[in-house]
Scaffold this motif. Structure first.
Motif, PDB file in Angstrom:
ATOM      1  N   ASN A  18       2.106 -58.275 -27.521  1.00  0.00           N
ATOM      2  CA  ASN A  18       1.887 -57.272 -28.558  1.00  0.00           C
ATOM      3  C   ASN A  18       3.168 -56.435 -28.695  1.00  0.00           C
ATOM      4  O   ASN A  18       3.224 -55.281 -28.289  1.00  0.00           O
ATOM      5  CB  ASN A  18       0.691 -56.386 -28.203  1.00  0.00           C
ATOM      6  N   VAL A  19       4.182 -57.043 -29.285  1.00  0.00           N
ATOM      7  CA  VAL A  19       5.512 -56.441 -29.302  1.00  0.00           C
ATOM      8  C   VAL A  19       5.558 -55.146 -30.106  1.00  0.00           C
ATOM      9  O   VAL A  19       6.349 -54.241 -29.796  1.00  0.00           O
ATOM     10  CB  VAL A  19       6.539 -57.456 -29.829  1.00  0.00           C
ATOM     11  N   PHE A  20       4.698 -54.986 -31.113  1.00  0.00           N
ATOM     12  CA  PHE A  20       4.685 -53.764 -31.913  1.00  0.00           C
ATOM     13  C   PHE A  20       3.609 -52.778 -31.463  1.00  0.00           C
ATOM     14  O   PHE A  20       3.438 -51.736 -32.075  1.00  0.00           O
ATOM     15  CB  PHE A  20       4.484 -54.107 -33.391  1.00  0.00           C
ATOM     16  N   ARG A  21       2.859 -53.134 -30.436  1.00  0.00           N
ATOM     17  CA  ARG A  21       1.826 -52.264 -29.842  1.00  0.00           C
ATOM     18  C   ARG A  21       0.840 -51.781 -30.903  1.00  0.00           C
ATOM     19  O   ARG A  21       0.636 -50.579 -31.106  1.00  0.00           O
ATOM     20  CB  ARG A  21       2.469 -51.072 -29.137  1.00  0.00           C
ATOM     21  N   GLY A  25      -2.915 -57.433 -35.950  1.00  0.00           N
ATOM     22  CA  GLY A  25      -1.671 -58.128 -36.233  1.00  0.00           C
ATOM     23  C   GLY A  25      -0.763 -58.245 -35.027  1.00  0.00           C
ATOM     24  O   GLY A  25       0.455 -58.056 -35.128  1.00  0.00           O
ATOM     25  N   ARG A  26      -1.334 -58.568 -33.882  1.00  0.00           N
ATOM     26  CA  ARG A  26      -0.551 -58.668 -32.653  1.00  0.00           C
ATOM     27  C   ARG A  26       0.430 -59.830 -32.740  1.00  0.00           C
ATOM     28  O   ARG A  26       0.078 -60.920 -33.174  1.00  0.00           O
ATOM     29  CB  ARG A  26      -1.490 -58.856 -31.456  1.00  0.00           C
ATOM     30  N   ARG A  27       1.668 -59.593 -32.304  1.00  0.00           N
ATOM     31  CA  ARG A  27       2.703 -60.618 -32.271  1.00  0.00           C
ATOM     32  C   ARG A  27       3.338 -60.627 -30.887  1.00  0.00           C
ATOM     33  O   ARG A  27       3.534 -59.585 -30.270  1.00  0.00           O
ATOM     34  CB  ARG A  27       3.782 -60.350 -33.330  1.00  0.00           C
ATOM     35  N   SER A  28       3.695 -61.809 -30.415  1.00  0.00           N
ATOM     36  CA  SER A  28       4.284 -61.950 -29.076  1.00  0.00           C
ATOM     37  C   SER A  28       5.794 -62.129 -29.184  1.00  0.00           C
ATOM     38  O   SER A  28       6.333 -62.543 -30.217  1.00  0.00           O
ATOM     39  CB  SER A  28       3.662 -63.134 -28.350  1.00  0.00           C
ATOM     40  N   ASP A  29       6.497 -61.821 -28.088  1.00  0.00           N
ATOM     41  CA  ASP A  29       7.947 -61.977 -28.058  1.00  0.00           C
ATOM     42  C   ASP A  29       8.426 -61.934 -26.608  1.00  0.00           C
ATOM     43  O   ASP A  29       7.687 -61.550 -25.699  1.00  0.00           O
ATOM     44  CB  ASP A  29       8.631 -60.874 -28.864  1.00  0.00           C
ATOM     45  N   VAL A  30       9.673 -62.343 -26.436  1.00  0.00           N
ATOM     46  CA  VAL A  30      10.331 -62.303 -25.130  1.00  0.00           C
ATOM     47  C   VAL A  30      11.509 -61.338 -25.219  1.00  0.00           C
ATOM     48  O   VAL A  30      12.302 -61.387 -26.165  1.00  0.00           O
ATOM     49  CB  VAL A  30      10.816 -63.702 -24.703  1.00  0.00           C
ATOM     50  N   LEU A  31      11.618 -60.464 -24.244  1.00  0.00           N
ATOM     51  CA  LEU A  31      12.661 -59.436 -24.202  1.00  0.00           C
ATOM     52  C   LEU A  31      13.570 -59.667 -23.000  1.00  0.00           C
ATOM     53  O   LEU A  31      13.102 -59.930 -21.894  1.00  0.00           O
ATOM     54  CB  LEU A  31      12.022 -58.046 -24.103  1.00  0.00           C
ATOM     55  N   THR A  32      14.880 -59.559 -23.237  1.00  0.00           N
ATOM     56  CA  THR A  32      15.875 -59.578 -22.160  1.00  0.00           C
ATOM     57  C   THR A  32      16.599 -58.243 -22.151  1.00  0.00           C
ATOM     58  O   THR A  32      17.027 -57.756 -23.193  1.00  0.00           O
ATOM     59  CB  THR A  32      16.893 -60.713 -22.360  1.00  0.00           C
ATOM     60  N   PHE A  65      11.965 -60.901 -32.794  1.00  0.00           N
ATOM     61  CA  PHE A  65      12.009 -59.721 -33.658  1.00  0.00           C
ATOM     62  C   PHE A  65      13.253 -58.906 -33.320  1.00  0.00           C
ATOM     63  O   PHE A  65      13.195 -57.907 -32.601  1.00  0.00           O
ATOM     64  CB  PHE A  65      10.728 -58.897 -33.488  1.00  0.00           C
ATOM     65  N   SER A  66      14.376 -59.338 -33.875  1.00  0.00           N
ATOM     66  CA  SER A  66      15.656 -58.697 -33.559  1.00  0.00           C
ATOM     67  C   SER A  66      15.746 -57.272 -34.095  1.00  0.00           C
ATOM     68  O   SER A  66      16.610 -56.507 -33.665  1.00  0.00           O
ATOM     69  CB  SER A  66      16.817 -59.535 -34.101  1.00  0.00           C
ATOM     70  N   GLU A  67      14.863 -56.890 -35.028  1.00  0.00           N
ATOM     71  CA  GLU A  67      14.883 -55.504 -35.509  1.00  0.00           C
ATOM     72  C   GLU A  67      14.513 -54.532 -34.396  1.00  0.00           C
ATOM     73  O   GLU A  67      14.740 -53.322 -34.520  1.00  0.00           O
ATOM     74  CB  GLU A  67      13.933 -55.320 -36.696  1.00  0.00           C
ATOM     75  N   GLY A  98      19.007 -42.710 -27.137  1.00  0.00           N
ATOM     76  CA  GLY A  98      17.746 -43.379 -26.852  1.00  0.00           C
ATOM     77  C   GLY A  98      17.008 -43.761 -28.122  1.00  0.00           C
ATOM     78  O   GLY A  98      17.577 -43.784 -29.217  1.00  0.00           O
ATOM     79  N   PHE A  99      15.710 -44.038 -27.982  1.00  0.00           N
ATOM     80  CA  PHE A  99      14.923 -44.499 -29.121  1.00  0.00           C
ATOM     81  C   PHE A  99      13.447 -44.216 -28.871  1.00  0.00           C
ATOM     82  O   PHE A  99      13.033 -43.973 -27.733  1.00  0.00           O
ATOM     83  CB  PHE A  99      15.137 -46.002 -29.345  1.00  0.00           C
ATOM     84  N   ASP A 100      12.651 -44.244 -29.942  1.00  0.00           N
ATOM     85  CA  ASP A 100      11.201 -44.111 -29.846  1.00  0.00           C
ATOM     86  C   ASP A 100      10.591 -45.484 -29.611  1.00  0.00           C
ATOM     87  O   ASP A 100      10.783 -46.402 -30.422  1.00  0.00           O
ATOM     88  CB  ASP A 100      10.628 -43.507 -31.128  1.00  0.00           C
ATOM     89  N   LEU A 101       9.850 -45.638 -28.532  1.00  0.00           N
ATOM     90  CA  LEU A 101       9.218 -46.912 -28.200  1.00  0.00           C
ATOM     91  C   LEU A 101       8.247 -47.338 -29.295  1.00  0.00           C
ATOM     92  O   LEU A 101       7.541 -46.511 -29.881  1.00  0.00           O
ATOM     93  CB  LEU A 101       8.471 -46.801 -26.878  1.00  0.00           C
ATOM     94  N   ARG A 102       8.211 -48.629 -29.582  1.00  0.00           N
ATOM     95  CA  ARG A 102       7.235 -49.163 -30.525  1.00  0.00           C
ATOM     96  C   ARG A 102       5.821 -48.833 -30.058  1.00  0.00           C
ATOM     97  O   ARG A 102       5.465 -49.026 -28.903  1.00  0.00           O
ATOM     98  CB  ARG A 102       7.379 -50.681 -30.628  1.00  0.00           C
ATOM     99  N   GLY A 103       5.022 -48.303 -30.977  1.00  0.00           N
ATOM    100  CA  GLY A 103       3.644 -47.976 -30.668  1.00  0.00           C
ATOM    101  C   GLY A 103       3.440 -46.607 -30.065  1.00  0.00           C
ATOM    102  O   GLY A 103       2.305 -46.204 -29.838  1.00  0.00           O
ATOM    103  N   SER A 104       4.536 -45.867 -29.802  1.00  0.00           N
ATOM    104  CA  SER A 104       4.387 -44.515 -29.286  1.00  0.00           C
ATOM    105  C   SER A 104       3.984 -43.583 -30.427  1.00  0.00           C
ATOM    106  O   SER A 104       4.080 -43.916 -31.611  1.00  0.00           O
ATOM    107  CB  SER A 104       5.691 -44.039 -28.645  1.00  0.00           C
ATOM    108  N   GLU A 105       3.539 -42.385 -30.076  1.00  0.00           N
ATOM    109  CA  GLU A 105       3.085 -41.460 -31.116  1.00  0.00           C
ATOM    110  C   GLU A 105       4.246 -40.979 -31.992  1.00  0.00           C
ATOM    111  O   GLU A 105       4.028 -40.505 -33.105  1.00  0.00           O
ATOM    112  CB  GLU A 105       2.382 -40.265 -30.477  1.00  0.00           C
TER     113      GLU A 105
END
Length: 200
Positions: A18-21, A25-32, A65-67, A98-105
């Protein structure tokens, strides 16, 4: 010599379903994640005082999801004094990207992940005597949002100060009394400005 250098490097691999939390519309991905850094430490004054410089970075790379790709960095400097009279002083300043995490408030769910920068200064002076003590701690943060038009509504300055008195009642018991004030000052979104104070 007197300077101690500590380079370091970390890496991690993550799978998420659930890359976008999101609830739908859950989508999977791999993060490095690739995370290098460097720390330099210099004691002086017989080891009672010190200078610490610290830099660390992280590159987040998503396969699908390179965005969501983002680069973060944290650079801090810390100056510390420890006097034999019981007086200590600390001063720290630096910058964080830094950045705002996907799915955070805070995440606005735009295509590009929301990025921000913090410039900060923190200071503390404290005296600890045999019977009583006093400390003053203050902090200043300048928040700047760098994309998604967030700077218009969320750029702000945050300042806080704490004054604390302490007294030893018995060898194993002490009492503390403190006061604090704080202020949030938005650059343009002035209706969100606030002032706080407290006693503890």
């Amino acid at each position: 010599g007197p300077v101690r250098l500590h380079p370091f490097f970390g890496t991690a691999g993550v799978y998420t379903d659930n890359v976008f939390r999101r609830d739908t519309g859950r989508r999977s991905d791999v993060l490095t994640v690739i995370a290098p850094g460097m720390q330099a430490y210099l004691p002086f004054g017989g080891g009672k005082h010190s200078v610490l410089l610290d830099y660390r970075a992280s590159q987040f790379l998503y396969k699908e999801f390179s965005e969501n790709n983002v680069f973060t960095q944290d650079a801090q400097g810390h100056l510390s004094f420890n006097f034999p009279t019981g007086l200590t002083m600390d001063l720290q300043g630096g910058r964080i990207d830094g950045f705002d995490l996907r799915g955070s408030e805070e995440d606005i769910q735009a295509r590009d992940i929301t990025k921000w920068r913090i410039m900060s200064v923190l200071g503390q002076i404290e005296y600890s005597g045999p019977k009583a003590g006093i400390s003053l701690r203050s902090s200043f943060q300048d928040w700047h949002y760098k994309n998604n038009n967030q700077d218009v509504t969320r750029d702000r300055v945050i300042a806080n100060a704490y004054l604390t008195f302490s007294a030893k009642l018995t060898p194993s018991t002490s009492a503390r009394l403190g006061f604090n004030v704080g202020k949030n000052d938005y650059d343009t979104n002035k209706q969100l400005d606030s002032f706080l104070y407290g006693v503890f």
